[in-house]
Structures are given as C-alpha cells and as structure tokens.
Design a protein around this motif. Structure first.
Motif, short mmCIF file in Angstrom:
data_model
loop_
_atom_site.label_atom_id
_atom_site.label_comp_id
_atom_site.label_asym_id
_atom_site.label_seq_id
_atom_site.Cartn_x
_atom_site.Cartn_y
_atom_site.Cartn_z
N PHE A 173 8.14 7.29 -6.08
CA PHE A 173 8.38 6.16 -5.18
C PHE A 173 7.05 5.84 -4.50
O PHE A 173 6.43 6.72 -3.90
CB PHE A 173 9.45 6.49 -4.14
N GLY A 174 6.63 4.58 -4.57
CA GLY A 174 5.36 4.22 -3.95
C GLY A 174 4.83 2.91 -4.49
O GLY A 174 5.54 2.12 -5.12
N SER A 175 3.56 2.67 -4.25
CA SER A 175 2.92 1.42 -4.64
C SER A 175 2.65 1.40 -6.15
O SER A 175 2.69 2.44 -6.82
CB SER A 175 1.61 1.25 -3.89
N TYR A 202 6.29 -5.69 5.22
CA TYR A 202 5.23 -5.01 5.96
C TYR A 202 5.64 -4.84 7.42
O TYR A 202 6.59 -5.46 7.92
CB TYR A 202 3.92 -5.82 5.89
N LYS A 203 4.88 -3.99 8.13
CA LYS A 203 5.00 -3.80 9.57
C LYS A 203 3.63 -3.39 10.11
O LYS A 203 2.72 -3.06 9.33
CB LYS A 203 6.04 -2.71 9.91
N PHE A 204 3.51 -3.41 11.41
CA PHE A 204 2.33 -2.85 12.06
C PHE A 204 2.70 -1.47 12.59
O PHE A 204 3.88 -1.15 12.80
CB PHE A 204 1.85 -3.75 13.20
N ASN A 263 0.82 -1.23 0.00
CA ASN A 263 0.00 0.00 0.00
C ASN A 263 0.85 1.27 0.00
O ASN A 263 0.42 2.33 0.46
CB ASN A 263 -0.97 0.00 1.19
N GLY A 264 2.08 1.12 -0.55
CA GLY A 264 2.95 2.29 -0.65
C GLY A 264 3.44 2.79 0.69
O GLY A 264 3.79 3.95 0.84
N GLY A 282 -1.78 4.79 7.30
CA GLY A 282 -3.10 5.11 7.79
C GLY A 282 -4.28 4.43 7.15
O GLY A 282 -5.39 4.46 7.70
N ASN A 283 -4.10 3.77 5.98
CA ASN A 283 -5.30 3.35 5.25
C ASN A 283 -5.66 1.86 5.41
O ASN A 283 -6.60 1.38 4.78
CB ASN A 283 -5.17 3.69 3.76
N LEU A 284 -4.95 1.10 6.26
CA LEU A 284 -5.30 -0.30 6.49
C LEU A 284 -5.44 -0.54 8.00
O LEU A 284 -4.53 -1.06 8.65
CB LEU A 284 -4.23 -1.23 5.90
#
Length: 800
Positions: free
Chosen positions: A546-548, A163-165, A132-133, A137-139
C-alpha cells in the motif's frame, strides 16, 4: 598433413559452435521495460533490475538527447534527459558483442502549487497525500517571502489526488478548498484535480497480421489527429525483444507501418514492440507477443498474461476432513477469529469437482500453509480482541504445514491435481516476520529488529517511519535484513525450498514494502538461476504494497517482482463505479497513469476486494460509506447483509470492468457470487457453495463465470491495447485490440438504460459487432455503433 588440416578445421568449428552456444545462452531473455524519465533530472536504475545476466559488463552508447553513465562498482545506470526532451526513443548498449536497447519516454515536468496560511505558528509544516504515499515528512511547506503563506510544489500527472497539511503532529484539511471527501477515519481529505490537456488524439493502432510465403507481416496505423506530417524511420521506436528492428524491415506508407520478418527469424517466443514519437507527441507502445511467428491467442502455450487468479483462505474455504477440526479454546475468543475447519482436502475436493475449472480459473493463490501457534493472542490496538493464526500469517515453522490444514503430501496433491487441470498454484510467502514461538527468533535473535525504540516508543505499526523494521504485533518479531545478511540468505533459501518441494508456480508475497529491495533482488536472482533457467519455466511473483506509485513500482521489475496488486487503480475505480456523480474520466486518467508506470501490457493484479479490504458488496449495498477505509467495528457489531438485488448487478459490472482492462484479474473467494463483509475478520466468512447460495447469488456466479471464460477465450482481453472512446459520468467505452481480434467494452454505471453512439476508427471498416454475452449481432454503419446498455449493465462486442 590432410588429417592435421581436418583436425584444425574441426577444432575451429567446435570453437565457433561453442562461442555461438555461449552467446545464445547469455543472450538477454528478459524484456527490458521502458524507462520513465523527467527532462533535466537525473534518474537511475540498478541494471540487474532490468535483466538477468551472469555478466553486467556493459558499454552504453552515446545518445544526443540523454546523458548516460554506468557505474560498474554499484551496478547503477544513470540517465539525464536534455531539458527540452519530451520524446520517446532508445538508449543502446553493448553486452558480449550484442547491441540491446532501453526504450524510454521523457516528459517535461509540470508542477502544481499547494498553499496554506496558518492561523497560528507551527514548528514544522508539511504537505502529504496520495501523491507521496501519505508520507508526512518529505514535502515541507515553506514561507520564503515571509507573507505568512506556506507553499510546496509537486509534480503531478492528470488525475484526482487527496491531500492534507500536517502541522506539529496534527492533520489539517485545506481550509480554502471546498472539494473534500470523508476519509473513513472520522475526518476529511481535501481533493485536488489535474485535468488532462485537451490535445488531438495520438494513437498507434494495430492493423493486421499476414503470412506471405516465407514472410510474416505486421501492420499498424498511426493516428495523429488531422495533422498531415509524414513520419519516417527516425520517428519509430521498433524493437524485436530488446534489439532495434532494422530499417530495411520496415515500410511506411503515409500513416501505415508494416514490419516484415522471415519465418526463421521468429522461432520460439518473441515480442515486437512499436511506438511513434513525433514533435513531442508520443503514442502508446504496441506489444505483439508471438509464438513461432504467430500472435499469441487461443491454443498458445500458457503465458502469465493469461492468468485469472482465484484467492482463497484455506481455513475459510471448505472443510474436507472434519477429523482435523480442533479450534482453539479461549474464553475471550470469537468464532470469527478462530479456526473454522477449512483444509487442504477441502481444496482438493473442490478441484476434483471442477469448481475452479467451471468458473474459468487457471491460477489459485492459497493463503500461507505454515504451521501456526496453538493459542490465542491479543491484538495490540484497542479493543484488544483475541485472534488465532487461522489465516496462516503467524509462522512457527519454516518447513512444516499447519496441522489443522493437513500434511505436506496433501499440499503437494493440491499442486498435482491442479496441474492436471492446467491450473497453477501460488503459495503465500511471509518474509517480513515470524511468530515469537518460531525457533528462528529463539535461536537467532540478532536476525530481528528490536521492539523498543531508543526514544522509549514501541516500534509497532510505524508503517512509514520505520518501514523496514516495524513490528505488526508485539508477538510478531520483524526481520531486520538491513543488518543480517545471514537471515536474508536463510529466508531466500527457504522460499526456494518451498517452490522446489511443492512444485508451486510462484508466490504472492506479504508486506513487500516492509522488506528491503535487496531481499527481493536476491530471491529473484536465485529463482532465475536455480528454477526458471534449469527447469525452463516461468515463476510468477506478485506482492502486496500500500503506497504511492513510486513506492509500489520500485519493487516491480525484472530483477524483483513481476507485479503487485494495483491498489491505486482500485482506490479510484471503486468510488467511480459506485458513485453516480463521479465521472469515468477520472478513472480513465488513472488508468493512463498506471500505463505510464507499469506499461500498457502489465501483469499487475486487479482486485474487487481482498482479505485486507472491505468487500465490494458492503459498499454497493450501502452498508458502508465509500470513504470507509476501516470498518472493523461494523464487522463485529453490525455485519453487512445484501438487501438489494441491484447490488448484484453492480458486482457484475465491476467484474466486467476488472476482466477487460490490462493486468490480471484477482477473484477473492465468495466475491464471484456477491459475498459481503466489512473489515477483517468479517471479510473472511466461510465460503458457501451450490444450494447454500440465494437466487441472486446463483445468478451472479453464472454471469461472472461467463465473464471469466470470455476473457479466457478471447486474447484481446489479455494482450490487447487500450483505446478509450468515451469516458463520462455514465459511460466508459474502450477498445482492446490485438493481432487476432478487436473487442469493444461498454460500461453503464447508472440504474437506467442508456443509448450510446460510438465512432469507431474508419480504417477498421467494421460491418457488425457480436455481443459475446448473448451471441447476438448488431450492424455497424458508417463506422458508427449504436447500442442500448441496460442499467448497471455492460457489453462485450467482438468487432467484425
């Protein structure tokens, strides 16, 4: 009366001719790109992102598998595939009496669950990662059943994800997942792997191209494992440009498909596209580019698929006029961050010496040419070092060149000299910001965002939170085009002016994701209307984001940019090629994912390194860990030096990979001979030539030049499909085929010689393979190719 009849007949003919000319002029010239849809979900596209037209009064035809709606008021088309739709197909629409088609591919979404059981209470928990780039905040993670385990589901395609939390401002590594890797910032990222489903191979192969009297025939072979289901016309997605090919032009004989046209139907530039969809199995889309009915190859007019881009930083390339040298004087300014003497005359000199031509380059992207401030400025992040605008990204003028680089006339000479050698020049356009000394900031402060946020923070480097207004430095005001249409119009007009004034062939665009889509739409609309159509030339625009995949691809379409740099593919390729434990299968999955997003024959930029990345050789030689995203301090305090001869072989291997995959290779100056460097400014060392190169550097540039010229001279590297034969820990083997030839590429990333046996499709009826690097041939027996690949080596085999 006879005269009246003649006049009447003549008038009717003129009206018919006028209508014909009008329709021909208004016919859609852009190739409408395939839509990637999800079953049961509504997606949309702005119609002007699909094709350029003065009129978007379209009528979408009914489709049994996809519900469609066109909202003329906002210019958006909406698509909702049926819940069970996992097919490819066409969505047809009418415009000015002509019927065109959107090709589409619908997939049934597969979601994967991420879980976290915290050992303390958080006010807010989210999941974020490469999918998600890295948006924190969006997940959101939720505990719907109250068992203390917080969960989120994400739709993912095959590949490797990091990923991370994120809990109350703190990044959290998944405590129950043992798979993790250093993230280069003093911590780790957890890893999540989605494996490709093991299915029988489904692929549409190119067969051949034949001229028969007044007919031209193109044949294809459908591979669907060992299944014997017959295909029909209804299983095909056949297009000539944007129009469906009539059934009477297609003959299907078992698994062989032949499309036949009259010569007169294929005058000028055309594109044949074909795919097969059967029972939920979808092939690749074959794309056959034609000029006057003949597949594009050597000797054809230039197409942007032919480009090999050379990226140079003017100040660091070559000093051609020492009279201009006037570095900024400041007691805290390092030479690394100051002007080093490169200029326009230096570029002209190397053009005239044939440096680029000999290397095989046909496109040069030069760093920004704007006038920059004559002073040093302190960078906001610690340790607050001082820098100058040697790189060109701090404009203080909209129409003047930097005096330390040279004059506008010298810039035009670069373009003119390059044109003599069939080399195109791309300028670097900065649309996001100016330097605070720029008159625009002083005269139109309302065009810019504010540095101070309402909550007291500074809007500095908040890349995602304030993506469209964040400032990069306190002295670099960011435009706020969302509030100033006048500012947007000025900058669009300025971009058009530079293209017309210099004759440049296009742009590399800086910081694309920090500029709203509306800017890119207006710029591209005006480029088409004011330059491409009246001057009958194609302008290439490539961006930096740079991103998803979703974010990057949102700017890549016919209404905005031709391409962006394929950083997601680079981020996968770099560790796969250099880490002996990593498998090429992960890179192959990422490659296929990029095809799903951009298409098999795209114009995305493939990189080995850049002015914003650590140089490849710093990783290959072991000076930097593969996880090192930022290595600024290493560059200042312990700059990398290449110590191992094998590192140059690794560099050659990466070049062999980068020049043999779909997309445009981008050569960053100095990388052709293995220049090393950590993060900016260490990755921007002064260029070296000839006698200043070491033995190993001279050998590498010789190999790289050969690689670049092979791509230049063999159309399959530029227009071919992509058929993977083997992808494991050691070997990556794939075939690129177009209507002119087939090339087999084999990469070996181990230090040892490796023997391979590869099975080629039987219908090839191949007899031999010629090594394009050595011109030596080997025999193919029973569709089996046996070869030995040296350590960190590769083979380019022309299949015969």
């Amino acid at each position: 009366m006879k005269n009246m009849n003649k006049i009447f007949t003549g008038t009717i003919l003129l009206l018919l001719l006028s209508a014909y000319v009008t329709n021909a002029q208004n016919e859609i010239k852009d190739i409408i790109k395939p839509l990637s849809l999800t079953a049961g979900k509504t997606d949309s596209i702005k119609i002007s992102d699909s094709f350029y037209s003065e009129n978007y009064d379209i009528k979408v035809k009914d489709n049994q598998k996809i519900k469609t709606k066109y909202d003329k008021s906002n210019g958006y088309l909406y698509f909702t595939p049926n819940l069970d739709n996992s097919d490819m197909g066409l969505i047809n629409f009418e415009l000015e009496g002509e019927t065109y088609s959107y090709p589409y591919k619908s997939r049934i979404e597969k979601k994967y669950k991420f879980s976290y059981k915290p050992d303390k209470e958080y006010k807010k928990l989210t999941l974020f990662g490469s999918f998600n780039g890295w948006d924190r905040g969006n997940l959101p993670l939720t505990d719907n059943d109250g068992d203390g385990v917080y969960e989120a589901e994400v739709a993912l395609e095959p590949g490797r994800y990091e990923y991370k939390f994120f809990g109350d401002g703190i990044e959290i590594v998944d405590p129950v997942n043992p798979d993790k890797k250093p993230n280069g910032m003093g911590d780790f990222n957890s890893l999540f792997f989605v494996k490709e489903e093991i299915k029988k191979p489904v692929f549409l192969h190119i067969d051949n191209y034949q001229k028969k009297n007044e007919n031209i025939c193109f044949s294809f072979v459908y591979q669907n494992g060992n299944r014997n289901e017959q295909i029909t016309y209804d299983n095909l997605i056949p297009l000539l440009n944007n129009k469906k090919i009539a059934e009477e032009k297609i003959k299907i004989d078992n698994k062989r498909i032949v499309i036949t046209f009259k010569k007169d139907e294929l005058k000028g530039d055309n594109l044949i596209r074909l795919a097969v969809s059967q029972n939920g199995d979808n092939t690749n889309i074959q794309s056959i580019y034609l000029q006057d009915g003949k597949p594009i190859g050597n000797g054809s007019d230039f197409n942007w698929h032919d480009a090999t881009i050379y990226s140079l930083m003017i100040d660091r390339f070559y000093d051609g006029n020492k009279k201009l040298n006037n570095p900024i004087e400041h007691d805290s300014l390092s030479e690394k961050a100051n002007y080093n003497g490169g200029d326009f005359l230096g570029v002209i000199k190397k053009l005239k010496e044939g440096y680029f031509k000999n290397l095989g380059i046909n496109t040069i992207w030069i760093s920004p040419v704007y006038d920059n401030p004559n002073g040093a400025y302190r960078e906001y992040p610690e340790p607050h070092r001082f820098y100058t605008g040697y790189h060109g990204y701090w404009p203080i003028s909209s129409d003047k060149t930097e005096e330390q680089f040279g004059t506008m006339e010298e810039l035009k000479t670069i373009v003119a000299e390059a044109k003599k050698q069939n080399i195109k020049i791309l300028l670097d356009f900065v649309s996001h910001h100016v330097h605070k000394e720029h008159p625009l900031f002083k005269e139109h402060p309302d065009w810019f965002g504010t540095l101070e946020l309402p909550d007291g923070r500074l809007n500095l480097r908040l890349w995602d939170e304030y993506r469209l207004t964040t400032w990069f430095e306190p002295y670099l005001p960011s435009f706020d085009f969302t509030k100033s249409l006048e500012g947007l119009d000025f900058m669009v007009s300025n971009a058009i002016w530079w293209l017309k004034e210099t004759g440049a062939a296009g742009y590399r665009h800086d910081a694309v994701k920090h500029v709203p889509n509306e800017f890119w739409r207006e710029l591209t609309r005006r480029i088409k209307k004011e330059i491409e159509i009246p001057e009958n030339r194609s302008v290439y625009q490539i961006g930096e984001t740079f991103g998803s995949y979703d974010l990057i691809s949102s700017y890549v379409n016919n209404g905005q940019l031709n391409a962006q740099f394929n950083f997601n593919l680079y981020d996968t390729a770099l560790p796969i090629i250099l880490d002996p434990k990593s498998s090429f299968s992960v890179l192959d999955s990422e490659m296929k994912k990029s095809f799903n997003v951009y298409g098999e024959n795209h114009l995305m930029g493939n990189i080995m390194d850049s002015h914003d990345k650590n140089r490849f050789m710093s990783f290959a030689d072991g000076d930097l860990d593969l996880s090192a995203w930022s290595a600024i301090e290493e560059g200042w305090n312990n700059p990398p030096i290449v110590d191992h001869a094998s590192s140059y072989k690794k560099g050659e291997l990466y070049y062999a990979y980068m020049h043999s995959i779909p997309g445009l290779p981008v050569v960053y100056y100095g990388s052709e001979f293995g220049m090393t460097g950590a993060s900016d400014p260490d990755n921007r060392r002064m260029m070296r030539f000839g006698k200043d190169l070491s033995k190993h550097e001279s050998q590498m540039i010789g190999i790289v030049s050969k690689i670049i010229n092979i791509r230049k001279n063999h159309s399959a590297f530029r227009y071919g499909d992509f058929n993977t034969l083997q992808a494991d820990t050691n070997i990556y083997a794939y075939i690129r085929s177009d209507m002119n030839e087939r090339v087999l590429i084999v990469l070996n990333k181990t230090p040892e010689n490796v023997k391979v046996e590869l099975s080629l499709p039987e219908f090839y009826k191949s007899k031999s393979a010629k090594d394009l690097m050595t011109n030596k041939s080997i025999t193919i027996s029973g569709s089996k190719l046996n070869s030995s690949i040296e350590g960190y080596g590769f083979r380019y085999y022309l299949i015969k």
